[in-house]
Structure formats: structure tokens, C-alpha cells
Design a protein around this motif. Sequence first.
Motif, PDB file in Angstrom:
ATOM      1  N   ASP A 201      23.453  36.900  53.751  1.00 20.12           N
ATOM      2  CA  ASP A 201      23.858  36.803  52.352  1.00 20.12           C
ATOM      3  C   ASP A 201      25.372  36.647  52.335  1.00 20.12           C
ATOM      4  OD1 ASP A 201      24.763  37.478  49.711  1.00 20.12           O
ATOM      5  OD2 ASP A 201      22.849  38.450  49.310  1.00 20.12           O
ATOM      6  N   GLY A 202      25.865  35.475  51.931  1.00 18.56           N
ATOM      7  CA  GLY A 202      27.290  35.212  51.955  1.00 18.56           C
ATOM      8  C   GLY A 202      28.079  36.130  51.039  1.00 18.56           C
ATOM      9  N   GLU A 203      27.544  36.424  49.861  1.00 20.87           N
ATOM     10  CA  GLU A 203      28.253  37.293  48.917  1.00 20.87           C
ATOM     11  C   GLU A 203      28.368  38.708  49.474  1.00 20.87           C
ATOM     12  OE1 GLU A 203      26.981  34.952  44.809  1.00 20.87           O
ATOM     13  OE2 GLU A 203      25.891  36.751  45.418  1.00 20.87           O
ATOM     14  N   GLU A 204      27.305  39.182  50.089  1.00 21.10           N
ATOM     15  CA  GLU A 204      27.353  40.500  50.729  1.00 21.10           C
ATOM     16  C   GLU A 204      28.414  40.523  51.823  1.00 21.10           C
ATOM     17  OE1 GLU A 204      24.806  42.473  54.245  1.00 21.10           O
ATOM     18  OE2 GLU A 204      23.594  41.951  52.494  1.00 21.10           O
ATOM     19  N   LEU A 205      28.447  39.479  52.643  1.00 18.02           N
ATOM     20  CA  LEU A 205      29.400  39.427  53.748  1.00 18.02           C
ATOM     21  C   LEU A 205      30.841  39.456  53.227  1.00 18.02           C
ATOM     22  CD1 LEU A 205      31.283  37.577  55.819  1.00 18.02           C
ATOM     23  CD2 LEU A 205      29.750  39.289  56.767  1.00 18.02           C
ATOM     24  N   ALA A 206      31.103  38.755  52.123  1.00 13.34           N
ATOM     25  CA  ALA A 206      32.457  38.735  51.563  1.00 13.34           C
ATOM     26  C   ALA A 206      32.891  40.134  51.139  1.00 13.34           C
ATOM     27  CB  ALA A 206      32.520  37.767  50.380  1.00 13.34           C
ATOM     28  N   VAL A 207      32.008  40.862  50.477  1.00  9.43           N
ATOM     29  CA  VAL A 207      32.336  42.230  50.053  1.00  9.43           C
ATOM     30  C   VAL A 207      32.571  43.111  51.276  1.00  9.43           C
ATOM     31  CG1 VAL A 207      31.421  44.280  48.895  1.00  9.43           C
ATOM     32  CG2 VAL A 207      31.124  42.027  47.858  1.00  9.43           C
ATOM     33  N   ARG A 208      31.732  42.972  52.277  1.00  6.82           N
ATOM     34  CA  ARG A 208      31.891  43.788  53.479  1.00  6.82           C
ATOM     35  C   ARG A 208      33.171  43.434  54.228  1.00  6.82           C
ATOM     36  NH1 ARG A 208      25.981  43.921  56.313  1.00  6.82           N
ATOM     37  NH2 ARG A 208      27.239  44.908  57.963  1.00  6.82           N
ATOM     38  N   ALA A 209      33.592  42.177  54.161  1.00  9.80           N
ATOM     39  CA  ALA A 209      34.845  41.793  54.808  1.00  9.80           C
ATOM     40  C   ALA A 209      36.032  42.487  54.153  1.00  9.80           C
ATOM     41  CB  ALA A 209      35.020  40.273  54.749  1.00  9.80           C
ATOM     42  N   VAL A 210      35.999  42.607  52.820  1.00 11.02           N
ATOM     43  CA  VAL A 210      37.074  43.323  52.135  1.00 11.02           C
ATOM     44  C   VAL A 210      37.039  44.800  52.503  1.00 11.02           C
ATOM     45  CG1 VAL A 210      38.009  43.969  49.882  1.00 11.02           C
ATOM     46  CG2 VAL A 210      37.116  41.663  50.245  1.00 11.02           C
ATOM     47  N   LEU A 211      35.861  45.384  52.569  1.00 15.23           N
ATOM     48  CA  LEU A 211      35.741  46.785  52.962  1.00 15.23           C
ATOM     49  C   LEU A 211      36.258  47.010  54.383  1.00 15.23           C
ATOM     50  CD1 LEU A 211      32.190  47.664  51.567  1.00 15.23           C
ATOM     51  CD2 LEU A 211      34.389  48.447  50.671  1.00 15.23           C
ATOM     52  N   GLY A 212      36.152  45.985  55.217  1.00 12.33           N
ATOM     53  CA  GLY A 212      36.542  46.122  56.614  1.00 12.33           C
ATOM     54  C   GLY A 212      38.012  45.890  56.883  1.00 12.33           C
ATOM     55  N   GLN A 213      38.802  45.626  55.845  1.00 16.06           N
ATOM     56  CA  GLN A 213      40.231  45.388  56.051  1.00 16.06           C
ATOM     57  C   GLN A 213      40.915  46.660  56.556  1.00 16.06           C
ATOM     58  OE1 GLN A 213      41.494  44.094  52.185  1.00 16.06           O
ATOM     59  NE2 GLN A 213      41.031  41.951  52.573  1.00 16.06           N
ATOM     60  N   GLN A 214      41.554  46.547  57.721  1.00 19.31           N
ATOM     61  CA  GLN A 214      42.397  47.620  58.261  1.00 19.31           C
ATOM     62  C   GLN A 214      41.650  48.907  58.576  1.00 19.31           C
ATOM     63  OE1 GLN A 214      45.397  46.678  59.092  1.00 19.31           O
ATOM     64  NE2 GLN A 214      45.075  44.699  58.088  1.00 19.31           N
ATOM     65  N   VAL A 215      40.340  48.834  58.785  1.00 18.97           N
ATOM     66  CA  VAL A 215      39.593  50.023  59.194  1.00 18.97           C
ATOM     67  C   VAL A 215      38.699  49.659  60.371  1.00 18.97           C
ATOM     68  CG1 VAL A 215      39.590  51.014  56.871  1.00 18.97           C
ATOM     69  CG2 VAL A 215      37.662  49.604  57.603  1.00 18.97           C
ATOM     70  N   THR A 216      38.148  50.650  61.028  1.00 14.16           N
ATOM     71  CA  THR A 216      37.280  50.402  62.170  1.00 14.16           C
ATOM     72  C   THR A 216      35.928  49.870  61.717  1.00 14.16           C
ATOM     73  OG1 THR A 216      36.339  52.622  62.147  1.00 14.16           O
ATOM     74  CG2 THR A 216      38.381  52.305  63.406  1.00 14.16           C
ATOM     75  N   VAL A 217      35.180  49.344  62.669  1.00 10.50           N
ATOM     76  CA  VAL A 217      33.837  48.842  62.371  1.00 10.50           C
ATOM     77  C   VAL A 217      32.961  49.960  61.810  1.00 10.50           C
ATOM     78  CG1 VAL A 217      31.739  47.931  63.436  1.00 10.50           C
ATOM     79  CG2 VAL A 217      33.954  46.977  64.064  1.00 10.50           C
ATOM     80  N   ALA A 218      33.005  51.132  62.430  1.00 10.20           N
ATOM     81  CA  ALA A 218      32.179  52.252  61.971  1.00 10.20           C
ATOM     82  C   ALA A 218      32.568  52.677  60.554  1.00 10.20           C
ATOM     83  CB  ALA A 218      32.307  53.426  62.931  1.00 10.20           C
ATOM     84  N   ALA A 219      33.871  52.718  60.274  1.00 14.25           N
ATOM     85  CA  ALA A 219      34.315  53.114  58.935  1.00 14.25           C
ATOM     86  C   ALA A 219      33.885  52.093  57.888  1.00 14.25           C
ATOM     87  CB  ALA A 219      35.832  53.279  58.918  1.00 14.25           C
ATOM     88  N   ALA A 220      33.937  50.792  58.236  1.00 17.13           N
ATOM     89  CA  ALA A 220      33.508  49.751  57.300  1.00 17.13           C
ATOM     90  C   ALA A 220      32.028  49.891  56.988  1.00 17.13           C
ATOM     91  CB  ALA A 220      33.805  48.374  57.884  1.00 17.13           C
TER      92      ALA A 220
END
Length: 481
Positions: free
Chosen positions: A313-332
Motif C-alpha cells: 500500500d503506497g499510502e501506508e508506506l508514505a506515512v511509515r516513511a515519515v514515522l521512520g525519520q531519524q529513528v531506529t527501525v524498531a522505534a518506527a
Amino acid sequence: MSSRDARFDGVFFFAVVTTGIYCRPSCPAVTPKRANVRFHPSAAAAQRAGFRACRRCRPDAAPGSAEWNVRADLVGRAMRLIGDGVVDREGVAGLADRLGYSSRQVHRQLTDELGAGPVALARAQRAHTARVLLQTTDLPVTELAFASGFASVRQFNDTMREIYARTPSALRAQAPGTRGRAAAGIPLRLAHRGPYAAREIFDFLQRRAVPGIEETLGEPGARTYRRTLRLPYGTGVAEVREPRPAGPRRGHWLDCRLHLTDPRDLSTAVQRVRRLFDLDADPYAVDERLGADPHLAPLVAARPGLRSPGAADGEELAVRAVLGQQVTVAAAARLAGTLVAAYGKPLAAPDGGLTHVFPEPATLADATLEELGMPDSRRRALRTVATALADDRVRLDPGVDRDATERALLDLPGIGPWTAGYIRMRALGDPDVFLPGDAGARHGLTALGAPADACDAWRPWRSYALHHLWNHTPPREPKDA
């Protein structure tokens, strides 16, 4: 074709005029005389010329051409949209509108290059979907015809007889023991070409699994990845099994089972799982190019067939990419799980650890997002992206122009080159993205002793090179989604 080279399955098809049958290049049947062979660039073109599908090699189930992943022109974008079911849902006019061209121009270019227009290409996909439903479910034929995308039962019957030289009842009879399978989901074999580095892609997805919408069960080598899907007509759950290590009995496919609330979503769900697992890639071309580089050669030899995971889901991935800014994979993943629990749509009934589908952009656009405990600037960036997705200022469907979409993302406050590039690589399936600002990429280059501009020689497969670097130095990988 004479050597039955499976590398070209899905790249072209051949038909035999004396038998009226078309096949994939690796068909095990006796090689016909050259004078009796005709070549076609697509299964739809062979069907349009009056040939029916071979019962031995099942050419309609061949992996898709890797060319459509690479190409960013009208034909490549159209093929990705047709695969996602746009013609069935919106018609040729809807396809043309998404591409920004007239219906006549779309039809002309597809016919010139593939020997079939959008209607014929969608018809071939509908026929394959119908065969899968016939042989794996107990759906009544009338319901099955409309679920496959046909406009009438008569059209469905005529098409199945024309393409498979069998009535729907005869096709169903070829797969005994199908009663009751509908309740257990639709079992599928999702074909791929060449070597497939399964452990790495299952590791990648397991590390990023978001509670509530994803889970990985079992131990390495025997895992099952499960996730929910938000689909045009309903919701679904996809289960994909990790294949056993390569060996003489290892097939070129992944075992998948789909549980759908509406069977009309079958072809769309299949295409989204294929994109997530990068099943239409050409590992021979990728490994040949990257393996010629002295820095990457040892990595390519160690992981032949490494894939670049896409997104369901491209829209889901975009939101998760923002959540993943400057944090670890586990934190995202934890942040995304909190988001899902607060704003996701619950399933009708929990399915193991799967409880929700990912929130829609419109829901997040108006949300406070206080549950996430993030700085105000990142919450604003998240709402900005969600708003842009909700009002179609940014679209992430398979047929968008990648360059234009990346520019639109960079125009949004809070979206930098890493986030836009990561979305382009995964949500848009671009095989040629490198993230120079990514710490994992920098550490990988340093570990290999490669200069910063080494990636220029890795075109057009830089996304795969990036995954090689991430796999080479996994403990140093700092972030993503």
C-alpha cells in the motif's frame, strides 16, 4: 526457447500454428518446428491472435516482465495500472485519465508495442483470475464470473472456452478436492524468475512488522509473513510462506494464501503482494550488472537474487516513511503500531495478531496524533503528507510519473530527500534509487572501501545495490519504515 530458458518467461510468448496453443519459453513440451512458431510480446497478444493457453506450462501464470518495473514511459505505467485492476474498476477512460493521455493514444501505444490494447490485456488478466477462482474455491459460477471482472456470464463462458479450450465446469473438474477451500482462503503459487534471496526479504519485513497489521510466524527458514490489505472492494489478509533453501526440488514461486472479504479484489491483491516481494524482478540482469563492480561483486555472490521490497500500500508506506525519520527501525514499527491502534479500521474479527487495516489518509489528516509522542514538527509533517494523499495532490498508485511524484513530495514541508527517495523506491517500485544521505548506505560504502560516487556505476539497479549495502552492515542501519 529451444533451451527452455526460464529467464525469459513473461518476457515473450510463442505460439504454434499447427496446434493453436501458446506457451512460455520454458515449456517442457517438444520444441516445435521454427516454421510453425509465431512470437508474441504478451499473453494477451497471443490470445488476440486466436491461440489458447498451454495446459502444461500455464503461460497465463508466468511472472510479469521486469521491464514494466523499470520503464517510466506511458506503456510501463499503463501496464502497472492494468495489473492493479484499474481497467476493470474504471474502464479504459479511467486508465487514460490517470495517465494523462487520451484513450486513443493509450490504445495505440499499447497495441503497437504489445500487440494488444488495454481491453485485451485486462481480459487476459480476468481470465487468469477466473481460472484461479474456479480451481481454488467453491464460488458459484455466476458469482465467480462477476468477481473476476467480466460484465456477463456469457462473456465469461465464451472467454474461458476461447483461452483454455475448456468450459468453466471442465476447468473446475481439473482440480479435484476444491470443496471447502473458500473458507480457508485462496491458495496461490506466485511465480518469480531466477534465484530468490528469500531469507533476506523475510528478515527485512520481519524487522519492520507493524503490530496489528503485520506479523511473522515461525523460525527462519520456515516463516510465514502475514499482513492485512486495504483493497478497492473490501479488506484482505495475505499469508506468504518462506520457501525452503534452494535445491533440486525448489520451485520458482512463493506459496501464498489470500483471505478476501470480496473475491473481486483477487487480481489487485495478487499484484500488491507481488510488488511487496518484488516477484517480477529480473535477478539475472541485476546480478550481472552489480556483480561486475569490484566493490559489490562479493556481496552479489553471497546473496544471488537479492530483491528490493516494494509496498502493499503506497499510502501506508508514505506515512511509515515519515514515522521512520531519524529513528531506529524498531522505534518506527512501534510508532506505526500505536498509530494503527488509535486510528486504524478494525477487522470484522481479529485474525491471529492481525486486528486492523492501516488508517486511511483522510483519517490521519484531521487527527491530533497526540498518542505518538512525537515533536510537533513531525506530527505536522505527517498530517501534511496525509492531507496531500487524501486530496490527490500526491498520488502513489503504480502508474504515476515517478519524477513528478518525487518533486511533489519534496514540495511538502517536513519531507526531505531521504523520505522522498525511500517512498519512490518502495511505494513506486523504482529499481534505480540510491539514498546518499542514509547512514546505512554510507557505512556500507565505507566498509567496502568504495568512493561516495560509486553508485553512479550501479544504474539502473541502484535500489538493489542499496539493499546489498544494508545487508552488508545491518547493525549500523539507523532508520527507515
